[in-house]
Motif scaffolding. Structure first.
Motif, mmCIF file in Angstrom:
data_model
loop_
_atom_site.group_PDB
_atom_site.id
_atom_site.type_symbol
_atom_site.label_atom_id
_atom_site.label_comp_id
_atom_site.label_asym_id
_atom_site.label_seq_id
_atom_site.Cartn_x
_atom_site.Cartn_y
_atom_site.Cartn_z
ATOM 1 N N ALA A 122 -7.350 6.642 -2.654
ATOM 2 C CA ALA A 122 -6.551 7.175 -1.545
ATOM 3 C C ALA A 122 -5.944 8.524 -1.920
ATOM 4 O O ALA A 122 -5.910 9.458 -1.101
ATOM 5 C CB ALA A 122 -5.453 6.179 -1.175
ATOM 6 N N PHE A 123 -5.481 8.641 -3.166
ATOM 7 C CA PHE A 123 -4.887 9.896 -3.620
ATOM 8 C C PHE A 123 -5.928 11.009 -3.666
ATOM 9 O O PHE A 123 -5.645 12.153 -3.308
ATOM 10 C CB PHE A 123 -4.259 9.701 -5.001
ATOM 11 N N ASN A 166 2.420 1.948 -3.778
ATOM 12 C CA ASN A 166 1.515 2.551 -4.756
ATOM 13 C C ASN A 166 1.166 3.991 -4.405
ATOM 14 O O ASN A 166 1.042 4.846 -5.283
ATOM 15 C CB ASN A 166 0.242 1.712 -4.885
ATOM 16 N N ALA A 167 0.991 4.289 -3.118
ATOM 17 C CA ALA A 167 0.691 5.656 -2.705
ATOM 18 C C ALA A 167 1.852 6.582 -3.043
ATOM 19 O O ALA A 167 1.662 7.731 -3.457
ATOM 20 C CB ALA A 167 0.394 5.700 -1.205
ATOM 21 N N THR A 168 3.067 6.083 -2.888
ATOM 22 C CA THR A 168 4.245 6.875 -3.233
ATOM 23 C C THR A 168 4.303 7.152 -4.725
ATOM 24 O O THR A 168 4.586 8.266 -5.164
ATOM 25 C CB THR A 168 5.526 6.129 -2.807
ATOM 26 N N ASN A 169 4.033 6.121 -5.534
ATOM 27 C CA ASN A 169 4.121 6.264 -6.985
ATOM 28 C C ASN A 169 3.189 7.338 -7.521
ATOM 29 O O ASN A 169 3.570 8.139 -8.374
ATOM 30 C CB ASN A 169 3.798 4.929 -7.665
ATOM 31 N N ILE A 170 1.959 7.379 -7.046
ATOM 32 C CA ILE A 170 1.003 8.321 -7.621
ATOM 33 C C ILE A 170 1.384 9.763 -7.283
ATOM 34 O O ILE A 170 1.300 10.659 -8.128
ATOM 35 C CB ILE A 170 -0.445 7.993 -7.168
ATOM 36 N N GLU A 186 0.826 -1.204 0.000
ATOM 37 C CA GLU A 186 0.000 0.000 0.000
ATOM 38 C C GLU A 186 0.861 1.255 0.000
ATOM 39 O O GLU A 186 0.525 2.257 -0.631
ATOM 40 C CB GLU A 186 -0.926 -0.008 1.223
ATOM 41 N N LEU A 236 -2.026 2.383 -12.437
ATOM 42 C CA LEU A 236 -2.133 2.172 -10.987
ATOM 43 C C LEU A 236 -3.544 1.719 -10.624
ATOM 44 O O LEU A 236 -4.524 2.090 -11.281
ATOM 45 C CB LEU A 236 -1.786 3.460 -10.244
ATOM 46 N N THR A 252 -5.673 2.956 -5.197
ATOM 47 C CA THR A 252 -4.619 3.960 -5.048
ATOM 48 C C THR A 252 -5.143 5.331 -5.450
ATOM 49 O O THR A 252 -4.862 6.342 -4.799
ATOM 50 C CB THR A 252 -3.397 3.588 -5.907
ATOM 51 N N TRP A 253 -5.916 5.370 -6.531
ATOM 52 C CA TRP A 253 -6.519 6.632 -6.974
ATOM 53 C C TRP A 253 -7.492 7.162 -5.926
ATOM 54 O O TRP A 253 -7.562 8.381 -5.690
ATOM 55 C CB TRP A 253 -7.239 6.438 -8.306
#
Length: 477
Positions: free
Chosen positions: A442-443, A382-386, A379, A435, A439-440
């Motif tokens: 959460a972003f 993926n949060a870092t990547n976006i 988790e 992604l 993840t989207w």
């Protein structure tokens, strides 16, 4: 509707490049970093994150073609790195992408970029800290035959109670940063060299078991699997921009920042491709993905002995800790820039007796330690990547805007405009679309919270807003 027009104008106001440059020249931070230190900072923030931590998570998605996934992610990072290099040479200040965006796209976009960078740096530190715990366990098992109980070495949703090692390494890195930037740079340079030696050791041992049969089928999930893995391993290249956060602590920022960014990305890409290829070819994808300490497991299987795995795990414990240190440093410097602009509380830019932002460092270290202790690795990645991909895209757009609005601004490095920035934006958008939906979501929640903070606090306290209000009430001569 003049009131509405003024409101819209205030959201898109830009901070003059000349003012940004003046902030950097008159910074209270100490200029003590040369080219080698800046390269070590960027390589230290990048090298190891993906190979030591994420390779085992990404290889099941792409199969042996995970090597191609690393190359694709490197290509996406390269376009953004060239844009970073141009802006770092032209506007050498601490805020990295946040400051570049403020100078080109306006305050609200800069806020969004800065908010994304806080997500990128803070969560990536936590993710790397989680991976550090897996290698610490491997090292302890190989030396004294004991492992940290799962209850104390995993997040609640991963079967534990708290990831204590992850929290501890963040707090150790915080303590090192509080000792001063020159001392931190020495630690970073040493650990970066050690990290490179450890990865060379891995390649030399793993290549002795190279078996081309393990590379077939090369891409069992097709292009979809390769691109999905590329979106995940893009996390591995986060950190090459760390040098750009040191714009106010570099001795010769206009010359050295662009060089450090590009050289560090080349070093990291070569290392990642070699290690991924030899690991998969030596033991196969299934074995690479079977352990949180995947590279140590590979060496154990290749040699049939425990000592190479223990040596690698020992190196990884030190090397991954250096990633925690350098990325944590980058986040504190971005907060310095946002605080100085009035968008964050002033205490975050106050510099203590060692010419470092003491309160800022303590707060960031504490928050990240909690994240590392309570959230599992996947988790966090993926949060870092976006957050990273959004901020990188904005940097590419910023290059195009600054070339148009400030064509005569002195630049020590020039990328190929408009081709490179457009390719950078396109690659970032492509990886963003790969992604997962969660993840989207959460972003989106993170961004909404950020906008609440901006409109509730930052906009009214912005240095540009205060200057505009002061000008509005000043008597006409």
């Amino acid at each position: 509707m003049p009131g509405l027009n003024r409101f819209a104008t205030s959201l898109l106001r830009t901070k003059p490049v000349e003012q940004l440059a003046a902030d950097g020249e008159h910074s209270a931070l100490k200029r003590s970093l040369g080219l080698v230190s800046l390269i070590a900072l960027s390589v230290g923030a990048t090298l190891g994150t993906g190979i030591f931590v994420v390779l085992g998570e990404a290889s099941p998605l792409a199969g042996p073609a995970v090597v191609v996934s690393f190359a694709l992610a490197a290509l996406a990072a390269l376009f953004s790195a060239l844009s970073y290099a141009e802006l770092a040479g032209a506007v050498p200040v601490s805020g990295s992408a946040y400051s570049y965006t403020y100078a080109t796209l306006g305050e609200i976009i800069a806020w969004i970029c800065g908010w994304c960078l806080l997500l990128e740096y803070g969560v990536s530190v936590a993710a790397v800290a989680v991976g550090w715990g897996a290698y610490l366990n491997e090292f302890l098992a190989g030396t004294i035959g004991w492992r940290i109980p799962e209850a104390l070495a995993a997040a609640p949703s991963a079967g534990g109670i708290i990831n204590l090692p992850a929290a501890v390494v963040v707090l150790i890195a915080t303590a090192v940063l509080l000792d001063g930037i020159k001392e931190s740079a020495r630690v970073t340079t040493f650990t970066t060299l050690l990290k490179i030696c450890v990865l060379i050791f891995f390649v030399v041992v793993a290549v002795t078991a190279f078996n081309s049969d393990n590379l077939h089928p090369f891409a069992p999930a097709g292009i979809a699997g390769v691109t999905s893995a590329a979106s995940m391993v893009f996390f591995s290249f986060i950190g090459f921009d760390a040098a750009s956060t040191a714009g106010e602590e570099a001795k010769n920022p206009q010359r050295d920042l662009p060089r450090a960014i590009i050289i560090s990305l080349v070093i990291v890409t070569v290392a990642y491709v070699l290690v991924a290829l030899t690991a998969v070819a030596a033991v196969g994808v299934d074995n690479v993905s079977s352990s949180g300490a995947s590279l140590a497991t590979v060496l154990e299987q290749v040699t049939g002995s425990g000592w190479p795995a223990t040596v690698l795990a020992a190196g990884a414990v030190i090397a991954i800790a250096s990633v925690v240190l350098t990325v944590l440093y980058g986040q504190t410097r971005i907060l310095v820039a946002m605080s100085r602009d009035g968008l964050m509380p002033k205490m975050l830019s106050r510099v203590g007796r060692k010419r470092i932002p003491t309160a800022n460092t303590l707060i960031v270290g504490g928050v990240v330690a909690v994240l590392a202790a309570l959230i599992p690795l996947g988790e966090l990645v993926n949060a870092t990547n976006i957050g990273t991909l959004v901020s990188f895209g904005l940097v590419n757009i910023g290059v195009l805007v600054l070339r148009r609005t400030k064509p005569d601004l002195p630049r020590t490095f020039r990328t190929l405009v408009p081709l490179v920035p457009l390719l950078g934006v396109g690659m970032c958008a492509w990886l963003l679309l790969r992604l997962p939906g969660v993840t989207w979501l959460a972003f989106g929640l993170w961004s909404a919270f950020g906008l609440v903070v901006y409109f509730g606090y930052g906009r009214r306290r912005s240095a540009l807003e205060r200057a505009a209000n002061k000008a509005a009430v000043a008597p006409v001569a």
